[in-house]
Design a protein around this motif. Structure first.
Motif, PDB file in Angstrom:
ATOM      1  N   GLY A   1      62.945  35.353  56.059  1.00  0.00           N
ATOM      2  CA  GLY A   1      63.210  36.747  55.689  1.00  0.00           C
ATOM      3  C   GLY A   1      62.335  37.195  54.534  1.00  0.00           C
ATOM      4  O   GLY A   1      61.824  38.322  54.521  1.00  0.00           O
ATOM      5  N   GLU A   2      62.157  36.308  53.574  1.00  0.00           N
ATOM      6  CA  GLU A   2      61.271  36.636  52.449  1.00  0.00           C
ATOM      7  C   GLU A   2      59.817  36.716  52.903  1.00  0.00           C
ATOM      8  O   GLU A   2      59.059  37.559  52.417  1.00  0.00           O
ATOM      9  CB  GLU A   2      61.447  35.621  51.325  1.00  0.00           C
ATOM     10  CG  GLU A   2      62.790  35.774  50.633  1.00  0.00           C
ATOM     11  CD  GLU A   2      62.949  34.857  49.443  1.00  0.00           C
ATOM     12  OE1 GLU A   2      61.938  34.517  48.793  1.00  0.00           O
ATOM     13  OE2 GLU A   2      64.098  34.493  49.157  1.00  0.00           O
ATOM     14  N   ALA A   3      59.432  35.868  53.843  1.00  0.00           N
ATOM     15  CA  ALA A   3      58.067  35.937  54.383  1.00  0.00           C
ATOM     16  C   ALA A   3      57.849  37.261  55.097  1.00  0.00           C
ATOM     17  O   ALA A   3      56.800  37.901  54.933  1.00  0.00           O
ATOM     18  CB  ALA A   3      57.806  34.768  55.333  1.00  0.00           C
ATOM     19  N   VAL A   4      58.838  37.693  55.877  1.00  0.00           N
ATOM     20  CA  VAL A   4      58.744  38.996  56.553  1.00  0.00           C
ATOM     21  C   VAL A   4      58.605  40.106  55.518  1.00  0.00           C
ATOM     22  O   VAL A   4      57.772  41.005  55.671  1.00  0.00           O
ATOM     23  CB  VAL A   4      59.971  39.251  57.459  1.00  0.00           C
ATOM     24  CG1 VAL A   4      60.042  40.715  57.886  1.00  0.00           C
ATOM     25  CG2 VAL A   4      59.939  38.346  58.675  1.00  0.00           C
TER      26      VAL A   4
ATOM     27  N   SER B   1      56.537  50.482  61.919  1.00  0.00           N
ATOM     28  CA  SER B   1      56.101  49.726  63.102  1.00  0.00           C
ATOM     29  C   SER B   1      55.414  48.433  62.702  1.00  0.00           C
ATOM     30  O   SER B   1      55.605  47.390  63.348  1.00  0.00           O
ATOM     31  CB  SER B   1      55.160  50.571  63.965  1.00  0.00           C
ATOM     32  OG  SER B   1      55.855  51.639  64.540  1.00  0.00           O
ATOM     33  N   ALA B   2      54.608  48.489  61.647  1.00  0.00           N
ATOM     34  CA  ALA B   2      53.916  47.292  61.171  1.00  0.00           C
ATOM     35  C   ALA B   2      54.925  46.250  60.682  1.00  0.00           C
ATOM     36  O   ALA B   2      54.803  45.057  60.994  1.00  0.00           O
ATOM     37  CB  ALA B   2      52.937  47.647  60.060  1.00  0.00           C
ATOM     38  N   ILE B   3      55.930  46.690  59.959  1.00  0.00           N
ATOM     39  CA  ILE B   3      56.951  45.761  59.467  1.00  0.00           C
ATOM     40  C   ILE B   3      57.686  45.115  60.636  1.00  0.00           C
ATOM     41  O   ILE B   3      57.901  43.900  60.655  1.00  0.00           O
ATOM     42  CB  ILE B   3      57.924  46.482  58.506  1.00  0.00           C
ATOM     43  CG1 ILE B   3      57.187  46.872  57.219  1.00  0.00           C
ATOM     44  CG2 ILE B   3      59.147  45.607  58.210  1.00  0.00           C
ATOM     45  CD1 ILE B   3      57.952  47.830  56.329  1.00  0.00           C
ATOM     46  N   THR B   4      58.025  45.906  61.627  1.00  0.00           N
ATOM     47  CA  THR B   4      58.701  45.374  62.816  1.00  0.00           C
ATOM     48  C   THR B   4      57.811  44.378  63.551  1.00  0.00           C
ATOM     49  O   THR B   4      58.275  43.320  64.007  1.00  0.00           O
ATOM     50  CB  THR B   4      59.125  46.520  63.752  1.00  0.00           C
ATOM     51  OG1 THR B   4      60.036  47.363  63.044  1.00  0.00           O
ATOM     52  CG2 THR B   4      59.778  45.998  65.017  1.00  0.00           C
ATOM     53  N   SER B   5      56.532  44.690  63.649  1.00  0.00           N
ATOM     54  CA  SER B   5      55.598  43.782  64.321  1.00  0.00           C
ATOM     55  C   SER B   5      55.468  42.466  63.569  1.00  0.00           C
ATOM     56  O   SER B   5      55.416  41.392  64.180  1.00  0.00           O
ATOM     57  CB  SER B   5      54.225  44.437  64.471  1.00  0.00           C
ATOM     58  OG  SER B   5      54.292  45.534  65.350  1.00  0.00           O
ATOM     59  N   VAL B   6      55.418  42.528  62.250  1.00  0.00           N
ATOM     60  CA  VAL B   6      55.356  41.308  61.442  1.00  0.00           C
ATOM     61  C   VAL B   6      56.644  40.503  61.622  1.00  0.00           C
ATOM     62  O   VAL B   6      56.610  39.277  61.780  1.00  0.00           O
ATOM     63  CB  VAL B   6      55.097  41.629  59.955  1.00  0.00           C
ATOM     64  CG1 VAL B   6      55.344  40.410  59.075  1.00  0.00           C
ATOM     65  CG2 VAL B   6      53.684  42.154  59.763  1.00  0.00           C
ATOM     66  N   GLU B   7      57.763  41.182  61.629  1.00  0.00           N
ATOM     67  CA  GLU B   7      59.039  40.496  61.838  1.00  0.00           C
ATOM     68  C   GLU B   7      59.051  39.779  63.191  1.00  0.00           C
ATOM     69  O   GLU B   7      59.471  38.620  63.275  1.00  0.00           O
ATOM     70  CB  GLU B   7      60.181  41.501  61.764  1.00  0.00           C
ATOM     71  CG  GLU B   7      61.541  40.879  61.856  1.00  0.00           C
ATOM     72  CD  GLU B   7      62.656  41.877  61.602  1.00  0.00           C
ATOM     73  OE1 GLU B   7      63.763  41.409  61.294  1.00  0.00           O
ATOM     74  OE2 GLU B   7      62.437  43.101  61.723  1.00  0.00           O
ATOM     75  N   ASP B   8      58.577  40.440  64.224  1.00  0.00           N
ATOM     76  CA  ASP B   8      58.507  39.815  65.549  1.00  0.00           C
ATOM     77  C   ASP B   8      57.566  38.607  65.536  1.00  0.00           C
ATOM     78  O   ASP B   8      57.867  37.574  66.131  1.00  0.00           O
ATOM     79  CB  ASP B   8      58.031  40.828  66.604  1.00  0.00           C
ATOM     80  CG  ASP B   8      59.042  41.922  66.869  1.00  0.00           C
ATOM     81  OD1 ASP B   8      60.222  41.787  66.472  1.00  0.00           O
ATOM     82  OD2 ASP B   8      58.642  42.944  67.473  1.00  0.00           O
ATOM     83  N   TRP B   9      56.440  38.742  64.847  1.00  0.00           N
ATOM     84  CA  TRP B   9      55.467  37.653  64.777  1.00  0.00           C
ATOM     85  C   TRP B   9      56.061  36.444  64.055  1.00  0.00           C
ATOM     86  O   TRP B   9      55.923  35.301  64.517  1.00  0.00           O
ATOM     87  CB  TRP B   9      54.189  38.135  64.091  1.00  0.00           C
ATOM     88  CG  TRP B   9      53.082  37.152  64.166  1.00  0.00           C
ATOM     89  CD1 TRP B   9      52.119  37.052  65.126  1.00  0.00           C
ATOM     90  CD2 TRP B   9      52.815  36.079  63.238  1.00  0.00           C
ATOM     91  NE1 TRP B   9      51.288  36.001  64.861  1.00  0.00           N
ATOM     92  CE2 TRP B   9      51.680  35.388  63.707  1.00  0.00           C
ATOM     93  CE3 TRP B   9      53.419  35.661  62.068  1.00  0.00           C
ATOM     94  CZ2 TRP B   9      51.141  34.297  63.038  1.00  0.00           C
ATOM     95  CZ3 TRP B   9      52.889  34.562  61.399  1.00  0.00           C
ATOM     96  CH2 TRP B   9      51.757  33.889  61.884  1.00  0.00           C
ATOM     97  N   ILE B  10      56.718  36.685  62.919  1.00  0.00           N
ATOM     98  CA  ILE B  10      57.349  35.593  62.169  1.00  0.00           C
ATOM     99  C   ILE B  10      58.433  34.932  63.015  1.00  0.00           C
ATOM    100  O   ILE B  10      58.542  33.698  63.051  1.00  0.00           O
ATOM    101  CB  ILE B  10      57.929  36.090  60.821  1.00  0.00           C
ATOM    102  CG1 ILE B  10      56.803  36.450  59.849  1.00  0.00           C
ATOM    103  CG2 ILE B  10      58.879  35.060  60.204  1.00  0.00           C
ATOM    104  CD1 ILE B  10      56.052  35.277  59.266  1.00  0.00           C
ATOM    105  N   SER B  11      59.204  35.729  63.714  1.00  0.00           N
ATOM    106  CA  SER B  11      60.247  35.173  64.568  1.00  0.00           C
ATOM    107  C   SER B  11      59.655  34.232  65.607  1.00  0.00           C
ATOM    108  O   SER B  11      60.142  33.105  65.797  1.00  0.00           O
ATOM    109  CB  SER B  11      61.016  36.305  65.250  1.00  0.00           C
ATOM    110  OG  SER B  11      62.015  35.788  66.084  1.00  0.00           O
TER     111      SER B  11
END
Length: 126
Positions: free
Chosen positions: A54-57, A76-86
């Motif tokens: 979560g902190e990485a996201v 959208s960028a934040i959501t994309s990063v969250e998906d990538w980290i997941s």
């Protein structure tokens, strides 16, 4: 700059940094993975790693969003990063999560935090 470019920049940076982390701290990472597996595996301390990722996201998502001006693009960028980290960390196994912790907190703090969490979950309940 496009959303895709902003996300690609920060995820590539993360990959480059964690490649270095894996090389520099291979022994510690292997030791921590073995300790986790010996004490119940990843699921035993999943909550700890959810905080780490979560902190990485938060960090990487902010880096990507800060490259964009439009609010919707930033979201959208934040959501994309969250998906990538997941996909590439959270759901990629114990080692990927340990590497993320070492990347985010440094080797000493990551090891101390993981070991404290392992001790907490394996302590007898009274």
């Amino acid at each position: 700059m496009s959303i895709e470019k902003a996300v690609s920049d920060v995820t590539k940076g993360y990959e480059d940094n964690t490649t270095f982390v894996r090389q520099q701290h291979a022994g510690l990472i292997a030791t921590l993975v073995a300790e986790i597996e010996a004490k119940g595996g990843f699921d035993a301390i999943r909550d700890h790693f959810e905080s780490v990722t979560g902190e990485a996201v938060g960090s990487l998502g902010a880096d990507a969003a800060n490259q964009l001006e439009d609010y919707d693009d930033q979201e959208s960028a934040i959501t994309s990063v969250e998906d990538w980290i997941s996909e590439n960390v959270s759901n990629a196994g114990t080692e990927a999560n340990v590497v993320c912790a070492v990347w985010g907190y440094g080797p000493e703090q990551a090891a101390a935090d993981i070991r404290a969490e392992l001790a907490r979950v394996s302590a007898p309940r009274v």
